[in-house]
Write an enzyme that holds these catalytic residues in place. Sequence first.
Site, mmCIF file in Angstrom:
data_model
loop_
_atom_site.group_PDB
_atom_site.id
_atom_site.type_symbol
_atom_site.label_atom_id
_atom_site.label_comp_id
_atom_site.label_asym_id
_atom_site.label_seq_id
_atom_site.Cartn_x
_atom_site.Cartn_y
_atom_site.Cartn_z
ATOM 1 N N ASN A 1 -16.243 -7.082 -5.070
ATOM 2 C CA ASN A 1 -16.379 -5.702 -5.507
ATOM 3 C C ASN A 1 -15.445 -5.407 -6.616
ATOM 4 O O ASN A 1 -15.920 -4.810 -7.854
ATOM 5 C CB ASN A 1 -15.899 -4.886 -4.322
ATOM 6 C CG ASN A 1 -15.578 -3.429 -4.719
ATOM 7 O OD1 ASN A 1 -14.678 -2.927 -4.870
ATOM 8 N ND2 ASN A 1 -16.858 -2.711 -4.461
ATOM 9 N N LYS B 1 -2.581 -0.987 6.516
ATOM 10 C CA LYS B 1 -3.666 -2.196 6.229
ATOM 11 C C LYS B 1 -4.146 -2.793 7.553
ATOM 12 O O LYS B 1 -3.235 -2.625 8.591
ATOM 13 C CB LYS B 1 -3.022 -3.290 5.302
ATOM 14 C CG LYS B 1 -4.130 -4.364 4.734
ATOM 15 C CD LYS B 1 -4.631 -3.398 3.469
ATOM 16 C CE LYS B 1 -5.861 -4.271 2.957
ATOM 17 N NZ LYS B 1 -6.098 -3.706 1.521
ATOM 18 N N SER C 1 -10.758 6.981 -2.796
ATOM 19 C CA SER C 1 -10.708 7.201 -1.428
ATOM 20 C C SER C 1 -10.016 8.447 -0.839
ATOM 21 O O SER C 1 -10.583 9.080 -0.170
ATOM 22 C CB SER C 1 -10.102 5.987 -0.458
ATOM 23 O OG SER C 1 -10.961 4.816 -0.260
ATOM 24 N N LYS D 1 1.740 1.910 -3.697
ATOM 25 C CA LYS D 1 0.540 2.065 -4.501
ATOM 26 C C LYS D 1 0.070 3.436 -4.253
ATOM 27 O O LYS D 1 -0.233 4.049 -5.234
ATOM 28 C CB LYS D 1 -0.534 1.065 -4.047
ATOM 29 C CG LYS D 1 -1.910 1.091 -4.690
ATOM 30 C CD LYS D 1 -3.171 0.238 -3.961
ATOM 31 C CE LYS D 1 -2.522 -1.278 -3.974
ATOM 32 N NZ LYS D 1 -3.575 -2.047 -3.748
ATOM 33 N N GLN E 1 0.698 -1.265 0.159
ATOM 34 C CA GLN E 1 0.093 -0.090 -0.037
ATOM 35 C C GLN E 1 0.927 1.139 -0.019
ATOM 36 O O GLN E 1 0.480 2.189 -0.661
ATOM 37 C CB GLN E 1 -0.888 0.038 1.414
ATOM 38 C CG GLN E 1 -2.170 0.990 1.210
ATOM 39 C CD GLN E 1 -3.151 0.422 0.420
ATOM 40 O OE1 GLN E 1 -3.436 -0.811 0.456
ATOM 41 N NE2 GLN E 1 -3.852 1.164 -0.484
ATOM 42 N N ASP F 1 -12.145 -3.927 2.236
ATOM 43 C CA ASP F 1 -11.342 -4.950 1.570
ATOM 44 C C ASP F 1 -12.113 -6.014 1.604
ATOM 45 O O ASP F 1 -13.312 -6.031 1.714
ATOM 46 C CB ASP F 1 -9.985 -4.642 1.974
ATOM 47 C CG ASP F 1 -8.968 -5.858 1.261
ATOM 48 O OD1 ASP F 1 -8.475 -5.257 0.395
ATOM 49 O OD2 ASP F 1 -8.663 -7.088 1.387
ATOM 50 N N THR G 1 -12.058 0.558 -7.959
ATOM 51 C CA THR G 1 -11.130 -0.388 -8.087
ATOM 52 C C THR G 1 -11.125 -1.113 -9.499
ATOM 53 O O THR G 1 -10.221 -1.221 -10.252
ATOM 54 C CB THR G 1 -10.805 -1.352 -6.914
ATOM 55 O OG1 THR G 1 -10.810 -0.609 -5.571
ATOM 56 C CG2 THR G 1 -9.659 -2.168 -7.096
HETATM 57 P P1 NDP Z 1 -14.679 -9.134 -1.890
HETATM 58 O O1 NDP Z 1 -14.667 -9.651 -0.606
HETATM 59 O O2 NDP Z 1 -15.689 -8.112 -2.365
HETATM 60 O O3 NDP Z 1 -14.544 -10.196 -2.911
HETATM 61 C C1 NDP Z 1 -13.584 -11.290 -2.938
HETATM 62 C C2 NDP Z 1 -13.762 -12.181 -3.835
HETATM 63 O O4 NDP Z 1 -12.679 -13.095 -4.053
HETATM 64 C C3 NDP Z 1 -14.963 -13.097 -3.797
HETATM 65 O O5 NDP Z 1 -15.573 -13.536 -5.054
HETATM 66 C C4 NDP Z 1 -14.510 -14.418 -2.843
HETATM 67 O O6 NDP Z 1 -15.304 -15.420 -3.152
HETATM 68 C C5 NDP Z 1 -13.156 -14.319 -3.713
HETATM 69 N N1 NDP Z 1 -12.021 -15.119 -3.000
HETATM 70 C C6 NDP Z 1 -11.592 -14.529 -1.650
HETATM 71 N N2 NDP Z 1 -10.708 -15.506 -1.162
HETATM 72 C C7 NDP Z 1 -10.589 -16.699 -2.216
HETATM 73 C C8 NDP Z 1 -9.836 -17.736 -2.066
HETATM 74 N N3 NDP Z 1 -9.169 -18.050 -1.202
HETATM 75 N N4 NDP Z 1 -10.090 -18.583 -3.198
HETATM 76 C C9 NDP Z 1 -11.143 -18.219 -4.198
HETATM 77 N N5 NDP Z 1 -11.740 -16.882 -4.239
HETATM 78 C C10 NDP Z 1 -11.741 -16.268 -3.241
HETATM 79 O O7 NDP Z 1 -13.197 -8.512 -1.994
HETATM 80 P P2 NDP Z 1 -12.892 -7.258 -2.901
HETATM 81 O O8 NDP Z 1 -13.368 -7.534 -4.111
HETATM 82 O O9 NDP Z 1 -12.756 -5.860 -2.168
HETATM 83 O O10 NDP Z 1 -11.248 -7.569 -2.848
HETATM 84 C C11 NDP Z 1 -10.643 -8.561 -4.029
HETATM 85 C C12 NDP Z 1 -9.144 -8.357 -4.078
HETATM 86 O O11 NDP Z 1 -8.805 -6.800 -4.543
HETATM 87 C C13 NDP Z 1 -8.230 -8.413 -2.670
HETATM 88 O O12 NDP Z 1 -7.009 -8.914 -2.881
HETATM 89 C C14 NDP Z 1 -8.212 -6.910 -2.208
HETATM 90 O O13 NDP Z 1 -7.179 -6.571 -1.309
HETATM 91 C C15 NDP Z 1 -7.922 -6.111 -3.575
HETATM 92 N N6 NDP Z 1 -8.298 -4.786 -3.655
HETATM 93 C C16 NDP Z 1 -9.606 -4.358 -3.150
HETATM 94 C C17 NDP Z 1 -9.590 -3.170 -3.550
HETATM 95 C C18 NDP Z 1 -11.282 -2.441 -3.050
HETATM 96 O O14 NDP Z 1 -11.381 -1.489 -3.141
HETATM 97 N N7 NDP Z 1 -12.258 -3.308 -2.494
HETATM 98 C C19 NDP Z 1 -8.725 -2.078 -3.545
HETATM 99 C C20 NDP Z 1 -7.505 -2.620 -4.032
HETATM 100 C C21 NDP Z 1 -7.228 -4.149 -4.111
HETATM 101 P P3 NDP Z 1 -16.134 -15.936 -1.571
HETATM 102 O O15 NDP Z 1 -17.266 -15.087 -1.682
HETATM 103 O O16 NDP Z 1 -16.428 -17.165 -1.932
HETATM 104 O O17 NDP Z 1 -15.044 -15.845 -0.540
#
Ligand code: NDP
Length: 484
Positions: free
Chosen positions: A278, A164, A417, A152, A149, A204, A247
């Site tokens: 997300n 974080k 943000s 970034k 972070q 997150d 994002t």
């Molecule tokens: P969400 O919780 O909204 O979604 C996460 C997604 O990933 C879900 O579909 C989840 O499935 C899947 N997932 C999580 N863990 C696993 C796993 N071990 N194996 C397979 N699928 C998995 O999170 P975000 O979309 O917010 O975040 C996703 C990524 O993006 C993360 O790495 C986060 O750090 C990064 N990120 C997010 C930002 C944001 O603004 N939200 C900003 C920058 C980076 P399930 O529901 O089954 O767990």
Amino acid sequence: MTLASLKNATKAFFNGLTTPCAKIGIPSAMKVKPMTQDIQHEIEHFMNGLKKRNPQEEEFHQAVGEVVHSVMPFYLDHADYRKAQLLERLTEPDRIVIFRVSWEDDQGNIRANRAWRVQFNHALGPYKGGLRFHPSVSQSVLKFLGFEQIFKNSLTGLPMGGAKGGSNFNPKGKSDREVMRFCHSLMTELHRHIGEDIDVPAGDIGVGSREISYLFGQYTRLENRWTGVLTGKGCAFGGSAVRTEATGYGCIYFCEHMLHQHDESLEGKRIAISGSGNVALYAAEKALDKGAKVLTLSDSDGFVHIKDGLTKEQWKSVRELKEERRGRISEFAEQHAGVEFHRDAKPWGVKCDVALPCATQNELQEEDAQSLVEQGVMAVCEGANMPCTHDAVERFREKGVLFAPGKAANAGGVAVSGLEQSQNALRISWSHEKVDSQLQEIMEGIHERCVEQGQRNGRVDYVDGANIAGFKKVADALLAYGVV
Ligand code: NDP
């Protein structure tokens, strides 16, 4: 060298190559890093020390290793950086707060979880970074995320330090009341350590608008004042337009710049996306707007293959399923003809032009990278943080696949943000159009910084570019501050 002349040089350099990678102006096989033995030795020496000081923190070692590999040649060229021990200082967090979160479930049982806030570095501005609620959360995971972070946030050009936090609490299967009690309890401790000019958390994995609202409500109650201490708030109470989408949209804006740099576009491209949270959802939406064909989405149960490409109507239905009903991606396949669900499988075997890993760390491994290369993938953009393992990244780079690391490609979320913080400080709200256009400018700026610092023999190495550009700004600030 200007961006235009670099683009011409890139084209000239690769003129005549005929492999799939050559079609987008990249050689099919190239030694990415001409690394001397001395530099390699310095990297090994540094990493051995880091591993000794931080035992059993594999994710943290991986994140630091990637940055150090890129910046070491640059670092060794700057005697002032070395003398000031900047790499040693930058890999040691300013502080880590660890605390217990006690709460009561719906059956009246008392439960306890562990939570952390890693305040990694605030040379460029107040600490900024998300909160993650997931059973896999550990100190190592949060240190890797906090470390990433820093760079970034630096790349966005906005005044934000790196942090974080999160907890090993699993929100899946919990009722709204249970999630509320957990969030209120967590904030009862966290509020002592954050503030609009100190540390501004966001969401997150597992922390969306519901959780941010509960956390913010408890903060205002405890502090008896309204201030922009969290981002990702609802638009009715200080949230920014486009923060939800930022994002995913930002990832597509970055991907588009990367393709344009190589005379390609997203129009008509087949895209494989992992995740359906997300980041994945809004990357899919923007990809559709750009005329691309979205072939896959996934969750931790498996992936769906949408053979004819996701339609806008189907996108609305999957958004409703995931955001409002908190359902499983398999249900989407049950409801739509022509959509296949593959249990316990990843989407990387599907033939695509662009891959967007948007779920979680280390979800795309070397064999997945190999499979994507064999299918002719031309670009990979990390929507998630460190979704590709080190070996997977090296495979892409060796094979000349355009590769954008998360700290550049997914910086759109933290950028908006930052814009939410500015709006809160000014007590105003900007329109969707204004925020979206600022997001586009910021992603373009990040792309330019990567290109400027990532020129390697007439091609752009986005990993080196992002790491060096992000590092340089923080290093110069620390140097100016003296020994702090
Ligand atoms: P969400 O919780 O909204 O979604 C996460 C997604 O990933 C879900 O579909 C989840 O499935 C899947 N997932 C999580 N863990 C696993 C796993 N071990 N194996 C397979 N699928 C998995 O999170 P975000 O979309 O917010 O975040 C996703 C990524 O993006 C993360 O790495 C986060 O750090 C990064 N990120 C997010 C930002 C944001 O603004 N939200 C900003 C920058 C980076 P399930 O529901 O089954 O767990």
